[in-house]
Enzyme design. Structure first.
Site, PDB file in Angstrom:
ATOM      1  N   ARG A   7     -37.699   4.954  16.132  1.00  0.00           N
ATOM      2  CA  ARG A   7     -39.000   5.380  16.660  1.00  0.00           C
ATOM      3  C   ARG A   7     -39.893   5.929  15.550  1.00  0.00           C
ATOM      4  O   ARG A   7     -41.115   5.895  15.655  1.00  0.00           O
ATOM      5  CB  ARG A   7     -38.789   6.385  17.802  1.00  0.00           C
ATOM      6  CG  ARG A   7     -38.017   7.601  17.431  1.00  0.00           C
ATOM      7  CD  ARG A   7     -37.408   8.311  18.642  1.00  0.00           C
ATOM      8  NE  ARG A   7     -36.220   7.626  19.160  1.00  0.00           N
ATOM      9  CZ  ARG A   7     -35.539   8.021  20.233  1.00  0.00           C
ATOM     10  NH1 ARG A   7     -35.923   9.076  20.906  1.00  0.00           N
ATOM     11  NH2 ARG A   7     -34.486   7.347  20.643  1.00  0.00           N
ATOM     12  N   LYS A  25     -23.464   8.498  11.950  1.00  0.00           N
ATOM     13  CA  LYS A  25     -22.770   7.846  13.074  1.00  0.00           C
ATOM     14  C   LYS A  25     -21.263   7.884  12.846  1.00  0.00           C
ATOM     15  O   LYS A  25     -20.813   7.906  11.701  1.00  0.00           O
ATOM     16  CB  LYS A  25     -23.198   6.372  13.155  1.00  0.00           C
ATOM     17  CG  LYS A  25     -24.576   6.133  13.726  1.00  0.00           C
ATOM     18  CD  LYS A  25     -24.849   4.635  13.827  1.00  0.00           C
ATOM     19  CE  LYS A  25     -26.248   4.375  14.369  1.00  0.00           C
ATOM     20  NZ  LYS A  25     -26.443   4.836  15.748  1.00  0.00           N
TER      21      LYS A  25
END
Ligand code: BES
Ligand code: ZN
Ligand code: ZN
Length: 507
Positions: free
Chosen positions: A362, A288
């Site tokens: 996920r 990120k």
């Protein structure tokens, strides 16, 4: 946490630093406000005339009683039009008043439970009185949250002023039993929400997967809950390649935390709650950008909500069976970290092509959802700070809910509207399920860039792991963390605990 009690005093004769009076929006004072106005020689009437105070939602007016009342100060707080008053508006007004009282250096406050501000109660819906009392207690207690675990010297020597005591005055003696029940429920809710906020506020170097597991064990010891924690070895045996894959770049060992609460016959199929517990999300190899990366300590908000919901449900002794499952891991880059293009084999047997290591939520959820099937659940709810896209869609105002059962979603919506922890449904159309099918594995963890709908494709990825029973995925990336609101403070909101408790209470 604030102490809450009730006292059956007359407001005019009640001694306190600050008497808070929730008021509806009107042209001039009426009811109890009128009596207080008379004692104050018309000070409130003049405020209405000059429009200093009209009763609009969250408007406040703080008056010194100049010796005319037993209370040192009178604090009026607006709740909006009496016909449109809701429990949520009472909760907000109470939070607003509590924060002003604290800024004013009051150490204790009293709220008069003014049923005039709630049209439906005046019209005979007396059952709502308990909700009025509960909303005042919750709004006050939740608004006065502080996280100062890491403040040293300066503030310890000269601590900031805090409101430590809330007294409620019921309008009628006959309401006392109802108010007592509401106080007891509110205390448990406040304590649970505060514990969720604490967990989220701790930095990543404290709140590791091991820390979450220790917290869960303590919670289980204090309540009628059993706790089981699976470590790396057990995960390997179960073939949890997706959860293990995420944790591979980190020195922090992963944990799968399982809490079981049985409030009714064990034969009854439980509700399973699964909460994303990524204790820090750097993005992994798909790193990120640095701006605001510190906030990614909140990526275990789903886990915090799950643990706190089990705390609330067990302390309230709700007659339901609830299982909480938290897949906890830290997402780091490193020599052994997973890379874009890697293929993982999940516990379900399905293979996953990892095209972006930052879509790690996920992955950990996939194995936790598969594990949930062991409980043959009646329904599964997962909570996760899964996508930044949900912030684009709904801001901080609602979480996205996506699932396979309209009735379940309708009930979640109802609970959301009642508690102010709103959910908004997004559609899971087949095209989105197709978009996460991989060319070389069963699934890929992100859809092609052109597909868009990041929040929905996240849910579409989870669906094959969620089972055939009713399932709802709640993306809390926008609601778990944010700016100050009337009864939350900047940072962790504890979103989801009150939503789920309300949902489970109305099963
Ligand atoms: N933890 C983030 C989502 C997030 C974003 C939470 C902002 C809170 C605030 C999640 O793991 C993530 O990075 N998601 C990616 C998914 C993308 C790579 C498909 C995202 O939203 O950018
Ligand atoms: Zn991520
Ligand atoms: Zn994440």
């Amino acid at each position: 946490m604030i102490k809450i009690k009730q006292k059956s005093d007359k407001p005019l004769e009640h001694k306190t630093e600050c008497l808070i009076l929730p008021c509806p929006e009107e042209k001039k004072p009426s009811g109890m406000v009128q009596d207080l106005d008379a004692a104050l020689n018309g000070a409130i009437t003049r405020a209405f005339e000059n429009k200093y105070f009209t009763g609009k939602s969250n408007q406040t007016l703080l008056l010194n009683s100049t010796g005319c009342l037993k209370a040192d100060n009178l604090l009026l707080v607006g709740v909006g039009k009496a016909k449109e008053v809701t429990v949520e508006k009472i909760c907000q007004a109470s939070g607003t008043a509590a924060k002003l009282a604290e800024k004013s250096n009051f150490k204790s406050v009293t709220v008069f439970l003014n049923e005039c501000c709630f049209d439906q109660i005046s019209k005979g819906k007396g059952g709502l009185y308990g909700e009025l009392a509960g909303a005042v207690a919750e709004g006050t207690g939740l608004a006065l949250y502080h996280f100062d675990a890491y403040k040293s010297t300066d503030e310890k020597e000269d601590p900031p002023s805090r409101v430590g005591q809330l007294t409620l005055i019921p309008a009628l003696k006959t309401r006392q039993a109802t108010v007592e029940k509401s106080i007891s429920r509110a205390e448990k809710i406040i304590s649970a929400v505060h514990s969720a906020r604490d967990l989220i506020s701790h930095p990543g170097n404290t709140a590791t997967p091991t820390f979450l597991a220790e917290h869960a064990k303590k919670l289980a010891r204090k309540n009628k809950i059993t706790c089981k924690v699976l470590g790396k070895k057990e995960m390997e045996k179960l073939g949890m390649g997706a959860l293990l894959g995420v944790s591979r770049g980190s020195h922090e060992p992963p944990a799968l935390i399982v809490l079981e609460y049985y409030g009714t016959s064990k034969k009854k199929a439980p509700t399973v709650i699964v909460g994303k517990g990524v204790t820090f999300d750097t993005g992994g190899i798909s790193l990120k950008p640095p701006a605001s990366m510190d906030e990614m300590k909140m990526d275990m908000s789903g886990a915090a909500t799950t643990l706190a919901t089990l705390q609330a449900v067990s302390s309230l002794k709700l007659p339901v069976n609830v299982i909480g499952i938290v897949p906890a891991a830290e997402n780091m880059p490193g020599g052994s970290a997973i890379k874009p293009g890697d293929i993982l084999k999940s516990m379900s047997g399905k293979t996953i092509e990892v095209l972006n290591t930052d879509a790690e939520g996920r992955l950990v959820l996939a194995d936790a959802l598969t594990y949930a099937q062991r409980y043959e659940p009646k329904e599964v709810i997962d909570l996760a700070t899964l996508t930044g896209a949900v912030l684009m869609a709904l801001g901080h105002q609602a979480a996205a809910v996506i699932g396979n059962n309209a009735n379940m979603i309708a009930r979640l919506k109802k609970a959301g509207d009642a508690t102010g922890e709103r959910v908004w449904e997004l559609p899971l159309w087949e095209e989105f399920e197709t978009a996460v099918k991989s060319d070389i594995a069963d699934l890929k963890n992100i859809a092609a860039p052109g597909v868009g709908a990041g929040t929905i494709t996240g849910a579409a990825f989870l669906k094959p792991f969620a089972g055939d029973q009713p399932w709802a995925h709640i993306d809390i990336a926008g609601t778990a963390w944010g700016e100050e609101k009337p009864y939350t403070t900047k940072g962790a909101s504890g979103y989801g605990v009150r939503l789920l408790v309300h949902y489970l209470e109305h099963r």
